[in-house]
Design a protein around this motif. Sequence first.
Motif, PDB file in Angstrom:
ATOM      1  N   UNK A 164       0.829  -1.219   0.000  1.00 23.28           N
ATOM      2  CA  UNK A 164       0.000   0.000   0.000  1.00 23.28           C
ATOM      3  C   UNK A 164       0.864   1.269   0.000  1.00 23.28           C
ATOM      4  N   UNK A 165       1.815   1.344   0.928  1.00 24.14           N
ATOM      5  CA  UNK A 165       2.777   2.449   0.967  1.00 24.14           C
ATOM      6  C   UNK A 165       4.027   1.984   0.234  1.00 24.14           C
ATOM      7  N   UNK A 166       4.054   2.201  -1.064  1.00 19.55           N
ATOM      8  CA  UNK A 166       5.182   1.738  -1.862  1.00 19.55           C
ATOM      9  C   UNK A 166       6.477   2.356  -1.361  1.00 19.55           C
ATOM     10  N   UNK A 167       7.604   1.711  -1.666  1.00 16.40           N
ATOM     11  CA  UNK A 167       8.888   2.251  -1.235  1.00 16.40           C
ATOM     12  C   UNK A 167       8.989   3.724  -1.641  1.00 16.40           C
ATOM     13  N   UNK A 168       9.449   4.562  -0.727  1.00 12.15           N
ATOM     14  CA  UNK A 168       9.581   5.989  -1.053  1.00 12.15           C
ATOM     15  C   UNK A 168      10.770   6.231  -1.963  1.00 12.15           C
ATOM     16  N   UNK A 169      11.867   5.521  -1.735  1.00 12.87           N
ATOM     17  CA  UNK A 169      13.090   5.697  -2.497  1.00 12.87           C
ATOM     18  C   UNK A 169      13.782   4.352  -2.668  1.00 12.87           C
ATOM     19  N   UNK A 170      14.613   4.264  -3.680  1.00 15.05           N
ATOM     20  CA  UNK A 170      15.484   3.110  -3.876  1.00 15.05           C
ATOM     21  C   UNK A 170      16.901   3.607  -4.118  1.00 15.05           C
ATOM     22  N   UNK A 171      17.872   2.783  -3.731  1.00 13.73           N
ATOM     23  CA  UNK A 171      19.272   3.121  -3.946  1.00 13.73           C
ATOM     24  C   UNK A 171      19.946   2.085  -4.827  1.00 13.73           C
ATOM     25  N   UNK A 172      20.892   2.530  -5.635  1.00 15.26           N
ATOM     26  CA  UNK A 172      21.651   1.645  -6.524  1.00 15.26           C
ATOM     27  C   UNK A 172      23.133   1.971  -6.388  1.00 15.26           C
ATOM     28  N   UNK A 173      23.878   1.041  -5.843  1.00 17.75           N
ATOM     29  CA  UNK A 173      25.318   1.226  -5.649  1.00 17.75           C
ATOM     30  C   UNK A 173      26.043   0.277  -6.593  1.00 17.75           C
ATOM     31  N   UNK A 174      26.745   0.839  -7.556  1.00 17.64           N
ATOM     32  CA  UNK A 174      27.441   0.001  -8.527  1.00 17.64           C
ATOM     33  C   UNK A 174      28.724  -0.543  -7.895  1.00 17.64           C
ATOM     34  N   UNK A 175      28.803  -1.841  -7.811  1.00 14.97           N
ATOM     35  CA  UNK A 175      29.990  -2.498  -7.258  1.00 14.97           C
ATOM     36  C   UNK A 175      31.007  -2.764  -8.364  1.00 14.97           C
ATOM     37  N   UNK A 176      30.489  -3.168  -9.512  1.00 11.66           N
ATOM     38  CA  UNK A 176      31.358  -3.392 -10.665  1.00 11.66           C
ATOM     39  C   UNK A 176      30.568  -3.092 -11.936  1.00 11.66           C
ATOM     40  N   UNK A 177      30.854  -1.949 -12.593  1.00 10.71           N
ATOM     41  CA  UNK A 177      30.191  -1.693 -13.870  1.00 10.71           C
ATOM     42  C   UNK A 177      30.742  -2.603 -14.952  1.00 10.71           C
ATOM     43  N   UNK A 178      29.866  -3.090 -15.816  1.00 14.47           N
ATOM     44  CA  UNK A 178      30.304  -3.958 -16.910  1.00 14.47           C
ATOM     45  C   UNK A 178      31.187  -3.176 -17.874  1.00 14.47           C
ATOM     46  N   UNK A 179      32.203  -3.822 -18.391  1.00 17.02           N
ATOM     47  CA  UNK A 179      33.152  -3.146 -19.267  1.00 17.02           C
ATOM     48  C   UNK A 179      32.494  -2.590 -20.517  1.00 17.02           C
ATOM     49  N   UNK A 180      31.443  -3.230 -20.988  1.00 22.26           N
ATOM     50  CA  UNK A 180      30.811  -2.815 -22.243  1.00 22.26           C
ATOM     51  C   UNK A 180      29.390  -2.294 -22.022  1.00 22.26           C
ATOM     52  N   UNK A 181      29.148  -1.769 -20.851  1.00 25.16           N
ATOM     53  CA  UNK A 181      27.886  -1.078 -20.604  1.00 25.16           C
ATOM     54  C   UNK A 181      26.799  -1.986 -20.071  1.00 25.16           C
ATOM     55  N   UNK A 182      25.800  -1.365 -19.493  1.00 22.26           N
ATOM     56  CA  UNK A 182      24.667  -2.093 -18.915  1.00 22.26           C
ATOM     57  C   UNK A 182      24.137  -1.355 -17.707  1.00 22.26           C
ATOM     58  N   UNK A 183      23.502  -0.210 -17.941  1.00 22.71           N
ATOM     59  CA  UNK A 183      23.046   0.644 -16.852  1.00 22.71           C
ATOM     60  C   UNK A 183      21.565   0.486 -16.562  1.00 22.71           C
ATOM     61  N   UNK A 184      20.945   1.602 -16.202  1.00 22.13           N
ATOM     62  CA  UNK A 184      19.529   1.638 -15.845  1.00 22.13           C
ATOM     63  C   UNK A 184      18.864   2.770 -16.603  1.00 22.13           C
ATOM     64  N   UNK A 185      17.654   2.526 -17.094  1.00 26.78           N
ATOM     65  CA  UNK A 185      16.849   3.570 -17.720  1.00 26.78           C
ATOM     66  C   UNK A 185      15.952   4.194 -16.650  1.00 26.78           C
ATOM     67  N   UNK A 186      15.893   5.517 -16.627  1.00 21.08           N
ATOM     68  CA  UNK A 186      15.010   6.257 -15.727  1.00 21.08           C
ATOM     69  C   UNK A 186      14.106   7.156 -16.563  1.00 21.08           C
ATOM     70  N   UNK A 187      12.795   7.150 -16.270  1.00 26.52           N
ATOM     71  CA  UNK A 187      11.848   7.989 -16.999  1.00 26.52           C
ATOM     72  C   UNK A 187      11.015   8.802 -16.013  1.00 26.52           C
ATOM     73  N   UNK A 188      10.936  10.099 -16.243  1.00 25.24           N
ATOM     74  CA  UNK A 188      10.261  11.029 -15.341  1.00 25.24           C
ATOM     75  C   UNK A 188       8.757  10.924 -15.552  1.00 25.24           C
ATOM     76  N   UNK A 189       8.041  10.477 -14.525  1.00 21.70           N
ATOM     77  CA  UNK A 189       6.623  10.173 -14.692  1.00 21.70           C
ATOM     78  C   UNK A 189       5.729  11.403 -14.654  1.00 21.70           C
ATOM     79  N   UNK A 190       6.237  12.513 -14.107  1.00 20.36           N
ATOM     80  CA  UNK A 190       5.491  13.766 -14.179  1.00 20.36           C
ATOM     81  C   UNK A 190       5.537  14.353 -15.576  1.00 20.36           C
ATOM     82  N   UNK A 191       6.718  14.390 -16.174  1.00 21.46           N
ATOM     83  CA  UNK A 191       6.843  14.882 -17.538  1.00 21.46           C
ATOM     84  C   UNK A 191       6.163  13.942 -18.522  1.00 21.46           C
ATOM     85  N   UNK A 192       6.151  12.641 -18.223  1.00 21.54           N
ATOM     86  CA  UNK A 192       5.438  11.699 -19.083  1.00 21.54           C
ATOM     87  C   UNK A 192       3.941  11.996 -19.075  1.00 21.54           C
ATOM     88  N   UNK A 193       3.387  12.339 -17.915  1.00 22.21           N
ATOM     89  CA  UNK A 193       1.963  12.712 -17.856  1.00 22.21           C
ATOM     90  C   UNK A 193       1.707  13.936 -18.721  1.00 22.21           C
TER      91      UNK A 193
END
Length: 338
Positions: free
Chosen positions: A133-162
């Motif tokens: 019901x009370x969804x997580x307020x925030x999430x954290x992402x700590x990169x321990x080892x970035x892949x040599x050839x990429x592989x990140x995260x996509x973020x999309x702003x849901x207010x601007x999407x509206x």
Amino acid sequence: MTQNATKLPPVDPQNAAIVERFGGKITALDPIGAQVSGIDLSSKDALPPELVDVLEREMAHRGFLVFKNDAPLDAEDFLRASCLWGGRELHSTHGVHPETPGGNPHIFRLSNDARHGIPDVGPQWHNDGSFLPATFSHSGYHIIRPAERGGGTHFSHQGLAFEALSQDRQERWTRLSSVNSASGVVHPLVHEHSVSGQKCIWLHLGMTGAVLEKLPDRDGFRLLQAEELKQLCHDYNDVLNAGLTNGYAVAYEYQENDCVFIDNLAVAHRAAPEAHIPAEKQGLRIMHRSTVKGVRDLAPSFGLPMHVNIDGPNPVGEGVWQGGGVGFRWDEGIPMRN
């Protein structure tokens, strides 16, 4: 599909001045998010409340903050920093991988190699904790080892999407509420963010079992039929994807020691497709995720209950009513593990 997208304003100069007063610097990223440097997340001294407040407000408006660290954070530093935001305490519901430091239950260790972390997580747009019901307020992402050839995260702003939706679609989506396939929790498809005041769209593309529509001209509700729900999910996916070219989403590539915190009610996210390419082709990728207790219920409108029995009989009438697993499969050709 979309109108001309509204751009985010620059970082508030007064907020930037407060960050600088405490030895840091905040810089807007293009097109969303912001980068913070000079703030030591490994310090055992508590950050000043005034500093935390302006950072959290900028996160609400810009979607996420990237903290640049000169040296690696240990697991406890990362978890302590996660508790700066929202509900100010960790709320963890995930499995624990054998390589998780100290077997800490608050670290969700992700990898593209099952020997080093849990693979294949989060391929579709979603917000963490949609089964609560009370969804997580925030999430954290700590990169321990970035892949040599990429592989990140996509973020999309849901207010601007509206804002990118047509007026007709804005009006209809405001009358829709999703039912989580795992828990039966009901959330509005459009909500007003408590900090930014923006109207934001919100739908989990990997864990939705039904969508209820408030009838536009009289009391009552109807369930979306399979083709309607399939179309809604495709439209939602399309508008978030459009942000990658229209200026309200980003494919973020992690650099060594990056620590990213997101406002989970302001941005949707998904793993980049490259993040799931096997390590022998992409290079080993390891990331730790944290989730923070929600502040308030993301409650539906129109008198709908916070919870329905998605595993029981359909109470509304004909339409999709599917509990368990990933819920309704809106596209048979895509991975839907979240």
